[in-house]
Design an enzyme around this catalytic site. Structure first.
Site, mmCIF file in Angstrom:
data_model
loop_
_atom_site.group_PDB
_atom_site.id
_atom_site.type_symbol
_atom_site.label_atom_id
_atom_site.label_comp_id
_atom_site.label_asym_id
_atom_site.label_seq_id
_atom_site.Cartn_x
_atom_site.Cartn_y
_atom_site.Cartn_z
ATOM 1 N N SER A 332 48.279 40.992 35.931
ATOM 2 C CA SER A 332 47.238 42.000 35.817
ATOM 3 C C SER A 332 45.881 41.383 36.142
ATOM 4 O O SER A 332 45.770 40.182 36.366
ATOM 5 C CB SER A 332 47.234 42.570 34.396
ATOM 6 O OG SER A 332 46.860 41.554 33.486
ATOM 7 N N TYR A 333 44.863 42.219 36.134
ATOM 8 C CA TYR A 333 43.513 41.796 36.492
ATOM 9 C C TYR A 333 43.066 40.609 35.627
ATOM 10 O O TYR A 333 43.089 40.682 34.404
ATOM 11 C CB TYR A 333 42.571 42.978 36.278
ATOM 12 C CG TYR A 333 41.187 42.756 36.804
ATOM 13 C CD1 TYR A 333 40.969 42.604 38.166
ATOM 14 C CD2 TYR A 333 40.094 42.694 35.948
ATOM 15 C CE1 TYR A 333 39.706 42.398 38.652
ATOM 16 C CE2 TYR A 333 38.825 42.499 36.429
ATOM 17 C CZ TYR A 333 38.637 42.339 37.778
ATOM 18 O OH TYR A 333 37.390 42.126 38.262
ATOM 19 N N PRO A 334 42.667 39.501 36.268
ATOM 20 C CA PRO A 334 42.420 38.276 35.480
ATOM 21 C C PRO A 334 41.039 38.155 34.859
ATOM 22 O O PRO A 334 40.761 37.163 34.222
ATOM 23 C CB PRO A 334 42.657 37.163 36.503
ATOM 24 C CG PRO A 334 42.285 37.775 37.807
ATOM 25 C CD PRO A 334 42.590 39.243 37.712
#
Length: 624
Positions: A332-334
């Site tokens: 997922s978005y880091p």
DNA sequence: GCAAGGTC
């Protein structure tokens, strides 16, 4: 003909995800001229309420559209005295590489009844929203502007956000506008001043840019601060009382409640009293369950800290690798501050995706077959992104070295979050011996649980204690004085620095690694490798220049009534506080900009007046 | 040639 609505997200990935949900998966994709990442997605959607069925164009920007800079006549470094930059006119322009994106928005707005802004729901997102609005209005002055409020891209949540739009938060956007102007004016003014003044002091500074930034300087300050503590450290001798008992063939070492003292005579006297008492008495025996908590859901800051510590990859590389994994759709978005999972996320489904793995597939299966626990919730939620988690399983053969390490960490951390705490049984025995108290403790690990998958943490059974009864007395096998020396602290490591930055509000999760890279790049600090093999640690040591700058500025302000050095995090913290006041509606953007500029101008004038002290510090460390 | 903040 159906009404047309233009939707604009902060980044292409969100535009695509939102378009997928709103359209039910069927949309047309159009490339735009001049940018390969931004796409326009077209589809129909029923917004309900007064909007009803509409034709939608969903597109995005790529972060901020515009940048702030000085008017052209002030751009040359010799065009004006650096102090003039506190007042010089500034202008906001669309960045050169963003022009096609801005044009796309203007064009699409022309035929649209309304603009729905889908930027991230944080301060910067609110400001980016105003940038998008300005472009849309330039294309169609009568366009109605709304904002979708969403905190993740889960389907039902996105649909709900589309049907209950709100207004842009002008306060938050203004807070960011204030920050942008302050960062520019203060950064440029001090950078030009110190660069122009110091270049002549030492040969090695001749061609260098000696930058100042409200984040990079406090970051440097932390490194220098630790450096001086190491340099100035003087070891001190201390003494302690050690009590040992041999029972059931086990040696039990009791630890002194006072730990140690720096007065040998006093310790000797206390020991005498113990010895004179002969018998020690067991005052407390407690046996209680102990547990070691599973980790919290993973945030960016934690990823960077754990990454530096366990994977031996510096924070900037970690972020690059994490972004690559995100772009490929593996995690997922880091960039997130959130350490709590939204109820809407189907965690078990994510665990199931890991079944094929040789290393932790079986562990994942065990979770689904009954060992699964709902993750703990931390205190942070950025309302924009979920904690970092794996999205699908990836074969290690399709990743490079660093990607494999980071992906493995993200997966193990996620599975650990969905596991039970480790459990054990602890025994504590307290004794009184003379007038002194001592204690010993033993631990038996009963269930490892999350530790089986989260190999980065250790929790071992210690030696088991023999049996003790409360109230019993015994004569210790040994009781004597031990001597030790305090040891110097180590130089700052990157994870420690990130922790300090986080605690002091220096930078954001997305930029902390950049600030560290910046002070390396400016040659204010260097990285030194200490130890070998598994014990290898990278420590940050300031260069002569770094030390000179901090000492120089500390001298410049010493003796001033406020005495706030630029190397300390205070000024940045103050700026953050002012931004919150704008967000709360307590102050206007103009008030804050003026007040902050006044504060920095004072420091600037003092720096100019006492520039000799800054130069002297540079001479001291760089010439002599 | 300056900052810090988005994101690719």
């Amino acid at each position: 003909m159906a009404r047309k609505i233009l939707c604009v997200a902060e980044k292409p990935a969100i535009a695509r995800a939102v378009a997928t949900h709103l359209s039910g998966g069927s949309f047309q994709t159009h490339a735009i001229r001049g940018n390969q990442y931004v796409k326009n997605y077209e589809f129909e959607f029923n917004f309900g309420g007064s909007w009803g069925q509409c034709s939608v164009t969903m597109t995005s920007v790529i972060g901020h559209l515009t940048g702030l800079d000085f008017a052209s006549q002030y751009k040359g470094w010799m065009s004006c005295p650096p102090g003039a930059l506190f007042e010089a006119p500034v202008q906001e322009d669309v960045d050169k590489d963003k022009k096609p994106i801005a044009e796309n928005i203007r064009n699409q707005a022309r035929y649209s009844k309304a603009l729905f802004i889908w930027t991230d729901c944080d301060r910067e997102g609110e400001h980016i929203g105003t940038e998008v609005r300005n472009q849309a209005k330039a294309g169609n002055a009568r366009i109605e502007v709304k904002r979708a409020r969403f905190s993740n891209t889960e389907r039902a949540h996105v649909l709900q956000a589309a049907r209950a739009p709100v207004e842009l938060d002008e306060f938050q956007a203004n807070a960011v506008a204030a920050r942008i102007e302050l960062d520019l004016r203060i950064g440029a003014a001090f950078t030009r001043l110190q660069t122009l003044q110091l270049q002549a002091v030492a040969a090695i500074l001749k061609e260098k840019v000696i930058s100042y930034g409200s984040c990079q300087f406090p970051t440097l300050g932390f490194v220098v601060d630790r450096y001086f503590r190491v340099q100035n450290f003087k070891p001190e001798t201390f003494w302690s009382i050690k009590v040992m008992l041999e029972r059931e063939r086990k040696k039990v070492n009791f630890l002194w409640r006072r730990v140690h003292l720096f007065d040998r005579a006093a310790v000797t006297m206390m020991l005498e009293r113990c010895l004179k008492a002969k018998q020690a008495k067991v005052t407390k025996v407690t046996q209680k369950p102990k547990s070691k908590w599973r980790p919290l859901p993973l945030t960016t800051v934690d990823l960077q800290m754990m990454g530096s510590r366990f994977l031996r990859i510096d924070s900037q590389t970690i972020m690059k690798v994490a972004e690559a994994l995100y772009t490929k759709g593996f995690i997922s978005y880091p960039r997130t501050e959130t350490d709590q999972f939204d109820k809407a996320i189907d965690l078990k489904k994510l665990v199931e995706t890991q079944f094929p793995d040789d290393r932790w597939g079986q562990y994942a299966k065990d979770l689904i077959e009954g060992k699964f626990r709902t993750p703990r919730s931390g205190r942070n939620n950025d309302k924009a992104h979920p904690p970092i988690h794996p999205v699908c399983w990836v074969s290690p053969t399709s990743l490079n070295d660093n990607e494999r390490k980071v992906y493995e960490f993200v997966v193990r951390r996620f599975l650990a979050c969905c596991s039970d705490d480790a459990k054990g049984s602890g025994t504590d025995v307290e004794i009184q011996y003379g007038d002194e108290f001592f204690h010993a403790s033993g631990l038996l690990v009963l269930e490892r649980n999350y530790l089986d998958v989260y190999v980065y943490e250790k929790w071992e059974s210690s030696q088991q204690l023999p049996h003790f009864e409360r109230g019993e007395t015994f004569e210790p096998t040994e009781a004597n004085i031990s001597e030790g020396k305090t040891t110097a602290p180590n130089y700052l490591t990157e994870p420690e620095l990130i922790g300090l930055m986080d605690a002091n509000g220096i930078g954001t999760d997305a930029t902390m690694a950049e600030h560290i890279a910046k002070i390396k790049d400016r040659q204010y600090v260097v990285v030194n490798k200490r130890g070998t093999g598994r014990n290898k640690v990278e420590e940050l040591i300031p260069t002569h220049l770094g030390v000179a700058l901090v000492e120089g500025y500390d001298n410049v302000v010493s003796g001033l009534p406020s005495s706030i050095s630029l190397s300390k995090p205070f000024l940045r913290k103050e700026m953050e506080k002012q931004m919150l006041e704008i967000c709360a509606g307590a102050k206007t953007r103009q008030d804050v900009v003026q007040q902050s500029l006044d504060m920095y101008r004072e420091v600037f004038i003092h720096t100019q007046r006492r520039i000799e002290m800054l130069k002297a510090a540079c001479r001291k460390y760089l010439v002599e």
